[in-house]
Design a protein around this motif. Structure first.
Motif, short mmCIF file in Angstrom:
data_model
loop_
_atom_site.label_atom_id
_atom_site.label_comp_id
_atom_site.label_asym_id
_atom_site.label_seq_id
_atom_site.Cartn_x
_atom_site.Cartn_y
_atom_site.Cartn_z
N UNK A 1 -0.84 -0.39 13.46
CA UNK A 1 0.14 -0.67 14.52
C UNK A 1 1.50 -0.03 14.28
N UNK A 2 1.82 0.27 13.03
CA UNK A 2 3.14 0.81 12.72
C UNK A 2 3.05 1.69 11.47
N UNK A 3 3.92 2.69 11.39
CA UNK A 3 3.87 3.65 10.28
C UNK A 3 5.25 4.28 10.13
N UNK A 4 5.78 4.30 8.90
CA UNK A 4 7.08 4.93 8.65
C UNK A 4 7.07 5.64 7.29
N UNK A 5 7.62 6.85 7.26
CA UNK A 5 7.80 7.60 6.01
C UNK A 5 9.06 7.09 5.33
N UNK A 6 9.01 6.97 3.99
CA UNK A 6 10.17 6.46 3.25
C UNK A 6 11.33 7.45 3.34
N UNK A 7 12.58 6.97 3.18
CA UNK A 7 13.75 7.84 3.34
C UNK A 7 13.76 9.06 2.41
N UNK A 8 13.13 8.96 1.22
CA UNK A 8 13.11 10.11 0.31
C UNK A 8 11.85 10.96 0.48
N UNK A 9 10.95 10.56 1.39
CA UNK A 9 9.77 11.36 1.69
C UNK A 9 8.66 11.30 0.67
N UNK A 10 8.76 10.43 -0.33
CA UNK A 10 7.75 10.41 -1.40
C UNK A 10 6.54 9.55 -1.05
N UNK A 11 6.65 8.72 -0.02
CA UNK A 11 5.56 7.83 0.36
C UNK A 11 5.71 7.46 1.83
N UNK A 12 4.68 6.82 2.37
CA UNK A 12 4.86 6.21 3.69
C UNK A 12 4.15 4.87 3.71
N UNK A 13 4.60 4.00 4.61
CA UNK A 13 4.05 2.66 4.71
C UNK A 13 3.42 2.48 6.09
N UNK A 14 2.27 1.83 6.12
CA UNK A 14 1.60 1.54 7.39
C UNK A 14 1.37 0.04 7.50
N UNK A 15 1.45 -0.48 8.70
CA UNK A 15 1.16 -1.89 8.96
C UNK A 15 0.00 -1.98 9.94
N UNK A 16 -0.79 -3.04 9.83
CA UNK A 16 -2.02 -3.11 10.61
C UNK A 16 -2.28 -4.51 11.15
N UNK A 17 -3.19 -4.56 12.12
CA UNK A 17 -3.65 -5.84 12.65
C UNK A 17 -4.55 -6.57 11.65
N UNK A 18 -4.84 -5.93 10.48
CA UNK A 18 -5.61 -6.62 9.44
C UNK A 18 -4.71 -7.52 8.57
N UNK A 19 -3.45 -7.72 9.01
CA UNK A 19 -2.46 -8.62 8.40
C UNK A 19 -1.76 -8.01 7.17
N UNK A 20 -2.08 -6.77 6.80
CA UNK A 20 -1.50 -6.18 5.59
C UNK A 20 -0.64 -4.95 5.90
N UNK A 21 0.17 -4.60 4.90
CA UNK A 21 0.87 -3.30 4.90
C UNK A 21 0.37 -2.53 3.69
N UNK A 22 0.29 -1.21 3.84
CA UNK A 22 -0.14 -0.36 2.72
C UNK A 22 0.89 0.74 2.48
N UNK A 23 1.21 0.97 1.22
CA UNK A 23 2.10 2.05 0.84
C UNK A 23 1.22 3.19 0.30
N UNK A 24 1.35 4.37 0.91
CA UNK A 24 0.52 5.54 0.57
C UNK A 24 1.38 6.61 -0.09
N UNK A 25 0.79 7.30 -1.07
CA UNK A 25 1.49 8.43 -1.71
C UNK A 25 0.45 9.35 -2.35
#
Length: 395
Positions: free
Chosen positions: A371-395
């Motif tokens: 449902x939502x996705x944002x890249x971190x301010x320094x560009x080293x990772x991004x975070x996604x949020x989902x209808x599965x009730x969790x957020x995930x940080x990817x890198x």
């Protein structure tokens, strides 16, 4: 997104005929009035010259739009992917989930990074707004809102406050402190008030002003301290679902997208729409500026993401595949602007090469729509949020 669209009928006294009827908002010289549908129709025909009808004016407007499109087409000499053929292809890269943030009791609807590149604020259908430490996955603050479906949240540039809102039609600002026992709800400040649900919010380049988008079809700029409306933006023909502020420090423009399939660029000083793009075939769920500020991307329920160049005043790329049949709910660029991350309703995140228009990776992990996705301010990772009730940080 149709799943998040709510229609509110307001009944009351019409400001023109004073009869008790279902009302709709009408704007007269920037002043909002509540008219019944009959009075709104009468107002629309005021000032028509002899032999003029609304149908003839609509026809004339469509004719002028056609001529403008013809002029735009004359300047369309080359495609972006053709120019990018000389650019070196991207090599293989591996991104995977590095952190999973668990704590929401229902669908995660929105998230935002703090400028410190570490903290994240997220909001959910469970009525909770949580501030996380993305390094440790600890929850630092939690606020229970008076309503469910908290559809918008944002971190203040200073990192000292958060803003959020949703079905309460309001945008509320909460100051953050280091005192874990402090009652945050007691310090809540209601800043913005719309006539329908709040769909998006974003602080400008300071903590003192906030931009909001709403299901009432408008965007608005507010003073945080006084709660005063500084500027309103009227032009969308349906719910506004998303907005993004231009990245430059002196950025006086922002882009919005909505259920009318339009992406509109606004001047915050004048309140006027300075550019509009209408090439999507369904609701626009997400818009994000290119890092340079010269273009923006959009994600839509039509299962495509698109890139619009503001200087060329046209769409320059479409990111789609026949196998992708689900809508794109959220988009964001990598720090360099070479990659476009897009979250989809089929639970995946697709990574696109912005220049070549090709998909370079698919990320799996969420167990429901992203449902939502944002890249971190320094560009080293991004975070996604989902209808599965969790957020995930990817890198």
């Amino acid at each position: 997104m149709c799943d998040q669209t709510f229609l509110v009928n307001v009944f009351g006294s019409c400001d023109k005929c004073f009869k008790q009827r279902a009302l709709r908002p009408v704007f007269k010289k920037s002043q909002q009035l509540s008219y019944c549908s009959m009075c709104a129709e009468i107002m629309a025909t005021d000032g028509l010259h002899e032999n003029e009808t609304l149908a003839s004016l609509k026809s004339e407007a469509e004719s002028l739009k056609g001529k403008l499109e013809e002029e735009r087409a004359k300047l369309h000499d080359v495609e972006l992917h053709q120019v990018a053929e000389r650019v070196e292809a991207l090599g293989q890269f591996v991104m995977k989930t590095r952190r999973t943030l668990k704590g929401h009791g229902n669908k995660v609807l929105c998230m935002d990074w703090c400028k410190d590149k570490r903290r994240i604020v997220s909001s959910s259908q469970d009525g909770k707004v949580i501030v996380w430490d993305s390094f440790t996955t600890n929850k630092e603050h939690a606020v229970t809102m008076p309503c469910t479906w908290v559809m918008a949240c944002a971190y203040a540039p200073s990192g000292c406050a958060i803003a959020c809102g949703g079905l309460d039609n309001k945008c509320s600002v909460y100051p953050l402190t280091f005192d874990k026992n402090e009652n945050m709800a007691a310090k809540k400040k209601s800043v913005a008030m719309h006539t329908n649900y709040l769909s998006a919010c974003s602080f400008t380049n300071s903590d003192m002003q906030i931009l909001t988008a709403s299901g009432d079809g408008t965007c608005a700029l507010w003073d945080v301290e006084s709660g005063q409306l500084l500027q309103s933006f009227h032009g969308h023909g349906a719910d506004v679902l998303c907005l993004d502020l231009a990245p430059s420090e002196t950025g006086n423009t922002f882009v919005s997208g909505g259920c009318d399939k339009k992406a509109m660029v606004w001047d915050m000083r004048s309140g006027q729409c300075v550019q509009a793009f209408e090439t999507h075939e369904s609701d626009i769920n997400s818009v994000r500026y290119y890092p340079s500020g010269d273009a923006f991307a959009s994600g839509s329920d039509d299962a495509t993401c698109r890139l619009y160049d503001l200087r060329a005043d046209r769409e320059v790329a479409i990111y789609s595949k026949e196998s992708i049949i689900f809508g794109a709910s959220s988009v964001d660029f990598s720090l360099s602007g070479r990659l476009l991350f897009a979250g989809y309703n089929d639970y995946t995140i697709n990574v696109w090469d912005v220049l070549k228009g090709s998909r370079v990776s698919i990320l799996f992990g969420h167990e429901n729509r992203v449902s939502t996705l944002r890249v971190s301010p320094d560009g080293t990772a991004f975070c996604s949020g989902s209808w599965d009730h969790t957020l995930r940080v990817w890198a």
